[in-house]
Design a protein around this motif. Structure first.
Motif, PDB file in Angstrom:
ATOM      1  N   VAL A  56     -18.968  -4.565   3.333  1.00  0.00           N
ATOM      2  CA  VAL A  56     -20.266  -5.127   3.812  1.00  0.00           C
ATOM      3  C   VAL A  56     -20.518  -7.171   4.319  1.00  0.00           C
ATOM      4  O   VAL A  56     -19.254  -7.589   4.064  1.00  0.00           O
ATOM      5  CB  VAL A  56     -21.144  -5.229   2.809  1.00  0.00           C
ATOM      6  CG1 VAL A  56     -22.601  -5.670   2.838  1.00  0.00           C
ATOM      7  CG2 VAL A  56     -21.654  -3.715   2.893  1.00  0.00           C
ATOM      8  N   PHE A  63     -29.636  -0.555   1.957  1.00  0.00           N
ATOM      9  CA  PHE A  63     -28.288   1.264   2.233  1.00  0.00           C
ATOM     10  C   PHE A  63     -29.399   1.854   2.626  1.00  0.00           C
ATOM     11  O   PHE A  63     -30.386   2.089   1.373  1.00  0.00           O
ATOM     12  CB  PHE A  63     -28.215   0.851   1.107  1.00  0.00           C
ATOM     13  CG  PHE A  63     -27.086   1.823   0.739  1.00  0.00           C
ATOM     14  CD1 PHE A  63     -25.825   2.245   2.262  1.00  0.00           C
ATOM     15  CD2 PHE A  63     -26.457   2.985   0.018  1.00  0.00           C
ATOM     16  CE1 PHE A  63     -24.477   3.308   1.741  1.00  0.00           C
ATOM     17  CE2 PHE A  63     -25.756   3.968  -0.010  1.00  0.00           C
ATOM     18  CZ  PHE A  63     -24.624   3.918   1.350  1.00  0.00           C
ATOM     19  N   GLN A  76     -29.435  -1.788  -1.971  1.00  0.00           N
ATOM     20  CA  GLN A  76     -28.867  -3.252  -1.496  1.00  0.00           C
ATOM     21  C   GLN A  76     -27.426  -3.099  -1.516  1.00  0.00           C
ATOM     22  O   GLN A  76     -27.513  -2.120  -2.627  1.00  0.00           O
ATOM     23  CB  GLN A  76     -29.595  -4.172  -1.462  1.00  0.00           C
ATOM     24  CG  GLN A  76     -31.402  -3.778  -1.319  1.00  0.00           C
ATOM     25  CD  GLN A  76     -31.728  -5.438  -1.439  1.00  0.00           C
ATOM     26  OE1 GLN A  76     -31.651  -6.106  -1.667  1.00  0.00           O
ATOM     27  NE2 GLN A  76     -33.221  -5.795  -0.380  1.00  0.00           N
ATOM     28  N   LEU A  77     -27.226  -3.665  -0.698  1.00  0.00           N
ATOM     29  CA  LEU A  77     -25.400  -3.814  -0.702  1.00  0.00           C
ATOM     30  C   LEU A  77     -25.180  -4.983  -0.504  1.00  0.00           C
ATOM     31  O   LEU A  77     -25.337  -5.444   0.529  1.00  0.00           O
ATOM     32  CB  LEU A  77     -24.554  -2.862   0.273  1.00  0.00           C
ATOM     33  CG  LEU A  77     -24.777  -1.673  -0.094  1.00  0.00           C
ATOM     34  CD1 LEU A  77     -24.203  -0.559   1.456  1.00  0.00           C
ATOM     35  CD2 LEU A  77     -24.442  -1.224  -1.327  1.00  0.00           C
ATOM     36  N   LYS A  94     -22.684   5.660   8.563  1.00  0.00           N
ATOM     37  CA  LYS A  94     -22.919   6.199   6.959  1.00  0.00           C
ATOM     38  C   LYS A  94     -22.280   6.149   6.533  1.00  0.00           C
ATOM     39  O   LYS A  94     -20.414   6.593   7.191  1.00  0.00           O
ATOM     40  CB  LYS A  94     -23.620   7.708   7.569  1.00  0.00           C
ATOM     41  CG  LYS A  94     -23.682   8.661   6.617  1.00  0.00           C
ATOM     42  CD  LYS A  94     -24.212  10.044   6.228  1.00  0.00           C
ATOM     43  CE  LYS A  94     -24.538  10.502   5.013  1.00  0.00           C
ATOM     44  NZ  LYS A  94     -25.220  11.839   5.132  1.00  0.00           N
ATOM     45  N   LEU A  97     -19.757   5.682  -0.619  1.00  0.00           N
ATOM     46  CA  LEU A  97     -19.332   4.193  -1.115  1.00  0.00           C
ATOM     47  C   LEU A  97     -18.122   4.195  -2.079  1.00  0.00           C
ATOM     48  O   LEU A  97     -17.844   6.252  -2.867  1.00  0.00           O
ATOM     49  CB  LEU A  97     -20.872   3.798  -2.379  1.00  0.00           C
ATOM     50  CG  LEU A  97     -21.755   2.865  -2.130  1.00  0.00           C
ATOM     51  CD1 LEU A  97     -22.876   2.705  -2.683  1.00  0.00           C
ATOM     52  CD2 LEU A  97     -21.304   1.317  -1.158  1.00  0.00           C
ATOM     53  N   SER A 101     -21.282   0.171  -6.255  1.00  0.00           N
ATOM     54  CA  SER A 101     -21.652  -1.270  -5.851  1.00  0.00           C
ATOM     55  C   SER A 101     -21.970  -1.869  -6.963  1.00  0.00           C
ATOM     56  O   SER A 101     -23.145  -2.807  -7.957  1.00  0.00           O
ATOM     57  CB  SER A 101     -22.883  -1.317  -4.674  1.00  0.00           C
ATOM     58  OG  SER A 101     -24.379  -0.857  -4.757  1.00  0.00           O
ATOM     59  N   GLY A 111     -25.109   6.707   2.219  1.00  0.00           N
ATOM     60  CA  GLY A 111     -26.711   5.805   3.487  1.00  0.00           C
ATOM     61  C   GLY A 111     -26.266   5.310   3.973  1.00  0.00           C
ATOM     62  O   GLY A 111     -24.680   5.273   4.695  1.00  0.00           O
ATOM     63  N   VAL A 113     -26.055   2.591   6.855  1.00  0.00           N
ATOM     64  CA  VAL A 113     -26.415   0.043   6.940  1.00  0.00           C
ATOM     65  C   VAL A 113     -26.116   0.031   8.578  1.00  0.00           C
ATOM     66  O   VAL A 113     -25.178   0.593   9.152  1.00  0.00           O
ATOM     67  CB  VAL A 113     -25.138   0.188   6.402  1.00  0.00           C
ATOM     68  CG1 VAL A 113     -25.036  -1.506   6.435  1.00  0.00           C
ATOM     69  CG2 VAL A 113     -24.917   0.246   4.930  1.00  0.00           C
TER      70      VAL A 113
END
Length: 127
Positions: A56, A63, A76-77, A94, A97, A101, A111, A113
């Motif tokens: 990111v 996300f 959120q990232l 997609k 993680l 995070s 998720g 982004v």
């Protein structure tokens, strides 16, 4: 530890790919020299970036549960959060993680982004 393992494996794959590309590029010239045929410029093969890790680049990036702004944000990232690419759809990636995070989303959470907030890792050839 996991990111170091990915980096080391990536360097090996990149070095193998680059060595194969160099061998393939030199083959026509070597063949022409041995047969007396006119030589042609070698073809340069570019290896596609196959690194699965995306990082990111923005702060407070949504996300999402799906590929688009119409889907709800599941969290959120923040800059330097990262994950492994599972799928893509248009300009959306997609991610799964790789670690917890900065906002507290658990490792393994998946998720979507927007690609505009991500950078794909790049394998380096270390001579």
């Amino acid at each position: 530890m996991q990111s170091k393992l990915i980096s080391r494996a990536g360097v090996t794959v990149a070095m193998i790919a680059m060595g194969a590309a160099a061998s393939l590029a030199a083959a026509p010239t070597a063949l022409a020299a041995s047969t007396g045929a006119p030589t042609q410029a070698p073809t340069v093969l570019a290896a596609a970036n196959t690194c699965p890790t995306w990082t990111v680049t923005g702060n407070g990036v949504n996300f999402r549960s799906g590929a688009g702004t119409k889907y709800r944000a599941i969290g959120q990232l923040y800059r330097n959060d990262y994950g492994t690419k599972i799928a893509s759809s248009g300009s959306w990636i997609k991610l799964k993680l790789d670690k917890k995070s900065k906002s507290g989303l658990k490792a393994g959470t998946t998720g979507w982004v927007s690609k505009s907030y991500l950078d794909q890792c790049v394998y380096m050839n270390l001579d």
